[in-house]
Design a protein around this motif. Sequence first.
Motif, PDB file in Angstrom:
ATOM      1  N   SER A 208       0.782  -1.323   0.015  1.00  0.00           N
ATOM      2  CA  SER A 208      -0.028   0.012   0.117  1.00  0.00           C
ATOM      3  C   SER A 208       0.908   1.260  -0.182  1.00  0.00           C
ATOM      4  O   SER A 208       1.958   1.263   0.373  1.00  0.00           O
ATOM      5  CB  SER A 208      -0.983   0.048   1.231  1.00  0.00           C
ATOM      6  OG  SER A 208      -0.177  -0.022   2.527  1.00  0.00           O
ATOM      7  N   SER A 209       0.209   2.372  -0.291  1.00  0.00           N
ATOM      8  CA  SER A 209       1.230   3.466  -0.398  1.00  0.00           C
ATOM      9  C   SER A 209       1.825   4.049   0.864  1.00  0.00           C
ATOM     10  O   SER A 209       0.964   4.180   1.706  1.00  0.00           O
ATOM     11  CB  SER A 209       0.118   4.817  -1.176  1.00  0.00           C
ATOM     12  OG  SER A 209       0.947   5.742  -1.286  1.00  0.00           O
ATOM     13  N   LYS A 210       2.935   4.452   0.880  1.00  0.00           N
ATOM     14  CA  LYS A 210       3.616   4.982   1.978  1.00  0.00           C
ATOM     15  C   LYS A 210       3.658   6.567   1.871  1.00  0.00           C
ATOM     16  O   LYS A 210       4.789   6.811   2.735  1.00  0.00           O
ATOM     17  CB  LYS A 210       4.777   4.111   2.148  1.00  0.00           C
ATOM     18  CG  LYS A 210       4.685   2.668   2.473  1.00  0.00           C
ATOM     19  CD  LYS A 210       3.945   2.333   3.639  1.00  0.00           C
ATOM     20  CE  LYS A 210       3.715   0.632   3.692  1.00  0.00           C
ATOM     21  NZ  LYS A 210       2.856   0.451   4.976  1.00  0.00           N
ATOM     22  N   VAL A 211       3.124   7.153   0.850  1.00  0.00           N
ATOM     23  CA  VAL A 211       3.453   8.321   0.698  1.00  0.00           C
ATOM     24  C   VAL A 211       2.405   9.228   1.472  1.00  0.00           C
ATOM     25  O   VAL A 211       1.205   9.164   1.182  1.00  0.00           O
ATOM     26  CB  VAL A 211       3.391   8.855  -0.841  1.00  0.00           C
ATOM     27  CG1 VAL A 211       3.520  10.526  -0.994  1.00  0.00           C
ATOM     28  CG2 VAL A 211       4.520   8.152  -1.424  1.00  0.00           C
ATOM     29  N   GLY A 212       2.888  10.236   2.219  1.00  0.00           N
ATOM     30  CA  GLY A 212       1.756  11.163   2.924  1.00  0.00           C
ATOM     31  C   GLY A 212       1.296  10.380   4.276  1.00  0.00           C
ATOM     32  O   GLY A 212       2.299   9.833   4.577  1.00  0.00           O
ATOM     33  N   TYR A 213       0.198  10.892   4.572  1.00  0.00           N
ATOM     34  CA  TYR A 213      -0.409  10.295   5.767  1.00  0.00           C
ATOM     35  C   TYR A 213      -0.653   8.922   5.651  1.00  0.00           C
ATOM     36  O   TYR A 213      -1.378   8.422   4.700  1.00  0.00           O
ATOM     37  CB  TYR A 213      -1.693  11.338   6.116  1.00  0.00           C
ATOM     38  CG  TYR A 213      -2.246  10.677   7.541  1.00  0.00           C
ATOM     39  CD1 TYR A 213      -1.759  11.149   8.575  1.00  0.00           C
ATOM     40  CD2 TYR A 213      -3.533   9.964   7.449  1.00  0.00           C
ATOM     41  CE1 TYR A 213      -2.417  10.795  10.055  1.00  0.00           C
ATOM     42  CE2 TYR A 213      -4.004   9.724   8.745  1.00  0.00           C
ATOM     43  CZ  TYR A 213      -3.456  10.025   9.969  1.00  0.00           C
ATOM     44  OH  TYR A 213      -3.844   9.590  11.032  1.00  0.00           O
ATOM     45  N   ILE A 214      -0.301   8.266   6.841  1.00  0.00           N
ATOM     46  CA  ILE A 214      -0.863   6.606   6.849  1.00  0.00           C
ATOM     47  C   ILE A 214      -1.728   6.271   7.596  1.00  0.00           C
ATOM     48  O   ILE A 214      -1.859   6.861   8.862  1.00  0.00           O
ATOM     49  CB  ILE A 214       0.334   5.944   7.449  1.00  0.00           C
ATOM     50  CG1 ILE A 214       2.000   6.115   6.530  1.00  0.00           C
ATOM     51  CG2 ILE A 214       0.158   4.426   7.342  1.00  0.00           C
ATOM     52  CD1 ILE A 214       1.752   5.868   5.099  1.00  0.00           C
ATOM     53  N   LYS A 215      -2.715   5.812   7.102  1.00  0.00           N
ATOM     54  CA  LYS A 215      -4.182   5.827   7.873  1.00  0.00           C
ATOM     55  C   LYS A 215      -3.828   4.764   9.171  1.00  0.00           C
ATOM     56  O   LYS A 215      -3.229   3.869   8.979  1.00  0.00           O
ATOM     57  CB  LYS A 215      -5.169   5.211   6.960  1.00  0.00           C
ATOM     58  CG  LYS A 215      -5.513   6.200   5.860  1.00  0.00           C
ATOM     59  CD  LYS A 215      -6.488   5.452   4.940  1.00  0.00           C
ATOM     60  CE  LYS A 215      -6.782   6.154   3.736  1.00  0.00           C
ATOM     61  NZ  LYS A 215      -5.646   6.164   2.830  1.00  0.00           N
ATOM     62  N   GLN A 216      -4.510   4.981  10.022  1.00  0.00           N
ATOM     63  CA  GLN A 216      -4.596   3.928  11.588  1.00  0.00           C
ATOM     64  C   GLN A 216      -5.106   2.748  10.993  1.00  0.00           C
ATOM     65  O   GLN A 216      -4.694   1.597  11.715  1.00  0.00           O
ATOM     66  CB  GLN A 216      -5.019   4.820  12.715  1.00  0.00           C
ATOM     67  CG  GLN A 216      -4.508   5.868  13.079  1.00  0.00           C
ATOM     68  CD  GLN A 216      -5.198   6.488  14.402  1.00  0.00           C
ATOM     69  OE1 GLN A 216      -6.323   6.156  14.737  1.00  0.00           O
ATOM     70  NE2 GLN A 216      -4.747   7.452  14.847  1.00  0.00           N
ATOM     71  N   ASP A 368       6.697  14.503  11.767  1.00  0.00           N
ATOM     72  CA  ASP A 368       5.733  14.945  12.320  1.00  0.00           C
ATOM     73  C   ASP A 368       4.609  15.496  11.334  1.00  0.00           C
ATOM     74  O   ASP A 368       3.536  15.986  11.917  1.00  0.00           O
ATOM     75  CB  ASP A 368       6.338  16.358  13.077  1.00  0.00           C
ATOM     76  CG  ASP A 368       7.279  16.001  14.323  1.00  0.00           C
ATOM     77  OD1 ASP A 368       7.075  14.665  15.018  1.00  0.00           O
ATOM     78  OD2 ASP A 368       7.989  16.693  14.752  1.00  0.00           O
ATOM     79  N   LEU A 369       4.920  15.943  10.177  1.00  0.00           N
ATOM     80  CA  LEU A 369       3.964  16.266   9.093  1.00  0.00           C
ATOM     81  C   LEU A 369       2.648  15.277   9.058  1.00  0.00           C
ATOM     82  O   LEU A 369       1.792  15.706   8.705  1.00  0.00           O
ATOM     83  CB  LEU A 369       4.779  16.522   7.955  1.00  0.00           C
ATOM     84  CG  LEU A 369       5.401  17.648   7.783  1.00  0.00           C
ATOM     85  CD1 LEU A 369       6.142  17.836   6.440  1.00  0.00           C
ATOM     86  CD2 LEU A 369       4.699  18.993   8.036  1.00  0.00           C
ATOM     87  N   TYR A 370       3.104  14.050   9.085  1.00  0.00           N
ATOM     88  CA  TYR A 370       2.278  12.715   8.901  1.00  0.00           C
ATOM     89  C   TYR A 370       2.142  12.055  10.074  1.00  0.00           C
ATOM     90  O   TYR A 370       1.652  10.873  10.039  1.00  0.00           O
ATOM     91  CB  TYR A 370       2.492  12.038   7.597  1.00  0.00           C
ATOM     92  CG  TYR A 370       2.934  13.054   6.404  1.00  0.00           C
ATOM     93  CD1 TYR A 370       1.757  13.339   5.675  1.00  0.00           C
ATOM     94  CD2 TYR A 370       4.249  13.226   5.882  1.00  0.00           C
ATOM     95  CE1 TYR A 370       1.961  14.350   4.808  1.00  0.00           C
ATOM     96  CE2 TYR A 370       4.211  14.077   4.633  1.00  0.00           C
ATOM     97  CZ  TYR A 370       3.200  14.626   4.264  1.00  0.00           C
ATOM     98  OH  TYR A 370       3.307  15.466   3.112  1.00  0.00           O
ATOM     99  N   ILE A 382      -0.793  20.109  12.395  1.00  0.00           N
ATOM    100  CA  ILE A 382      -1.649  18.956  12.331  1.00  0.00           C
ATOM    101  C   ILE A 382      -2.943  19.648  12.759  1.00  0.00           C
ATOM    102  O   ILE A 382      -3.946  19.572  12.279  1.00  0.00           O
ATOM    103  CB  ILE A 382      -1.419  17.997  13.284  1.00  0.00           C
ATOM    104  CG1 ILE A 382      -0.297  16.917  12.975  1.00  0.00           C
ATOM    105  CG2 ILE A 382      -2.602  17.034  13.535  1.00  0.00           C
ATOM    106  CD1 ILE A 382       0.186  16.002  13.724  1.00  0.00           C
ATOM    107  N   ALA A 383      -3.046  20.674  13.702  1.00  0.00           N
ATOM    108  CA  ALA A 383      -4.554  21.101  13.829  1.00  0.00           C
ATOM    109  C   ALA A 383      -4.990  22.153  12.727  1.00  0.00           C
ATOM    110  O   ALA A 383      -6.150  22.138  12.604  1.00  0.00           O
ATOM    111  CB  ALA A 383      -4.097  22.111  15.150  1.00  0.00           C
ATOM    112  N   VAL A 384      -3.968  22.840  12.087  1.00  0.00           N
ATOM    113  CA  VAL A 384      -4.477  23.310  10.734  1.00  0.00           C
ATOM    114  C   VAL A 384      -5.043  22.546   9.841  1.00  0.00           C
ATOM    115  O   VAL A 384      -6.047  22.719   9.146  1.00  0.00           O
ATOM    116  CB  VAL A 384      -3.466  24.048  10.118  1.00  0.00           C
ATOM    117  CG1 VAL A 384      -3.802  24.716   8.883  1.00  0.00           C
ATOM    118  CG2 VAL A 384      -2.798  25.266  11.073  1.00  0.00           C
TER     119      VAL A 384
END
Length: 662
Positions: A208-216, A368-370, A382-384
């Motif tokens: 599965s894609s590992k770019v950007g945010y990784i879903k829980q 920390d970005l993701y 992350i709040a933004v």
Amino acid sequence: MENTGLSPYKEKHAPNVSTTISGVDCYPKPSWMVNKSILDTTWEMRKTGHSLEDNQNHTQCLSFTKEVSHNELLTDKNNQTLLEDIRNSLLYLNTKGKITRAERTSDILIAACHLILHANELQSLKNNKAIKSLTEISFEHVNDYLLSYKVERQDFDKCLNTILKRWNSKGQIDWGFLKKSIKLTTRRFESLKDKLTKYLETHHDGFSSKVGYIKQCPNACIIEFDLDHDLAPKVKTISNEVSKLHALYTARPSQKHKFRHDVQKLFSSGYTIFDDMVEPKKTPLMPVQDALHTLSSALHFVRTYGLSFRTYLSSLCKAEKVLINSNGVKNILDNLREYQRMVFESTPIPDPLSDLNITSWRYESELDLYKNDFSDGITFGIAVRLYIASIWILIASFSTARTTSLLTLRRSCFVQSPIDGLFDLVLRIPKSSERWELEEVHRPIPDLIYDYGLEFAAFVSEIEERRGLVGDDKGSYLFTRTLNARSSTASFYLNETQEHQKAFGRDALDDCLDTFFDWIESPLTNGKRWYARTHQFRRFFAVLYFNFTDGEGLDELSWFMGHANLEQTFHYAEIAPTDEWIEEAECTIAKTGAALNKHINADDAIRAIIDKARKTSKVSTVIEPLVQKLISEHKEKTKQEVHFCRIEGKDVFFYFTENKGS
């Protein structure tokens, strides 16, 4: 951009006349073209819906430098005949009104080049000479090109086994090696690659894609790849390819060497050559509890944190500027991270934001970005991201707008009517317009969405003002790229950027939505979480509206969603009897029946079921499942199903009706 010096021919004959056109006059330049010459080998085109005046940041490039044979490009001198006819075709289609948007031009060019490349690869396999004109493309070439969208099981199994033996992630796969080992044409291999990727992503976690945010959690929206069915091409894919290739046939009056095949007549929608194709699927419908949980969480976020979030950002920015000025501007680049840490520690966090547990203004590392573990707090960035997702979900849910419409919202999109005092959202609806620039339309929104939208717009302006990026609200995007994490902490002394003139990216938006669903701990269904997208909020509104008006509000719903006809709206809103909404109606009936002193608005059959259950027992926990059992028995016996409607726009009335699917 290179100018080839080739002169396209202007149409001088009726479309059905096959005589070769003579002359050297050029076709008029399309309205969506930015560069000055149509003779350039790269066209710069305005993006649909992004029509900010004199803004070069909203363009896309269409390059004719595409492969049409092994080690040969369309722009090579020995392919000038092909280049001239294809370019003339695109200009002709635009002149005749067959192309109204730049994206369609690109689609036709790509399809034409893919067909030529496929034909030349077939020619090479037979040791025949390469194709140098559209006339040389045979029926067999077109037929085999369309057939190449079907993936053979033996090819799939062979490549899958190789992948699983050699590699552990999608990024490791050597697709070039696989192509050489399987010996397929480029088009056939691309079809195979697409199917392999989709299968691996749904059946093997490592791929599965590992770019950007990784879903829980696993995504409940994803339908697992079915090997027995999904190797066939999609109906929509073949239909689109047929349409694009048929455009070449339509444009033959502009061609010196004419494309000879009426693709639409020969292949129709594809069923003339395929025994099986994958039919289009409706947008998955979110379970009611998930949709309502998401909406209530989004409302809670903007209501509780919106104003305080902007106030806090303003305080951070002011303190940052004072600190930097007191230490000298020349030191800003070396010490910005430390300055922002000091500012964060010295600036009080407003009480309403305490629940967010913001631990830093600036992200400390790329990880920390993701970050997807929020147990020890979140960064300001992350709040933004959560704020973006919240306001996006609310606007999408109450306006039924598509992603493109929302991404192109201007900051001045929230308006109040001077006539009736009600509130509107000003947006652009791509599919309702035949013009690339798209007309603006108004859609009603609740006053709360208007208020929260204005507050979010003010927050975006605060971020831009920190960096000295000031623009007109009518020309600035509501969802702008200055909302990304890096931009919100970038130096305000380095304002040589155009980010504030660009719309937020789709991938970045998906990251915001996925972060939000995990942060609010959206309910799990069989261990999976609904990571919804804009279209699912759109359909949620359609289904809700359609069912609570008992189908009588179809005209209004069609207008609201910007549909071309009522049939499209009905297909969009209609749901099967086994869907979540019927189950929800049955659960509501059972719960109402279990509340002994509560009246229900229902037909005689439903009231009889409740009366029977209440006579059987006076215990609520016994009555509720009994009502559901009696409903099931009634459905089995009569082949009816539960429906519901509103009485004079207020109370809900439940009733049995004939099952249209039986």
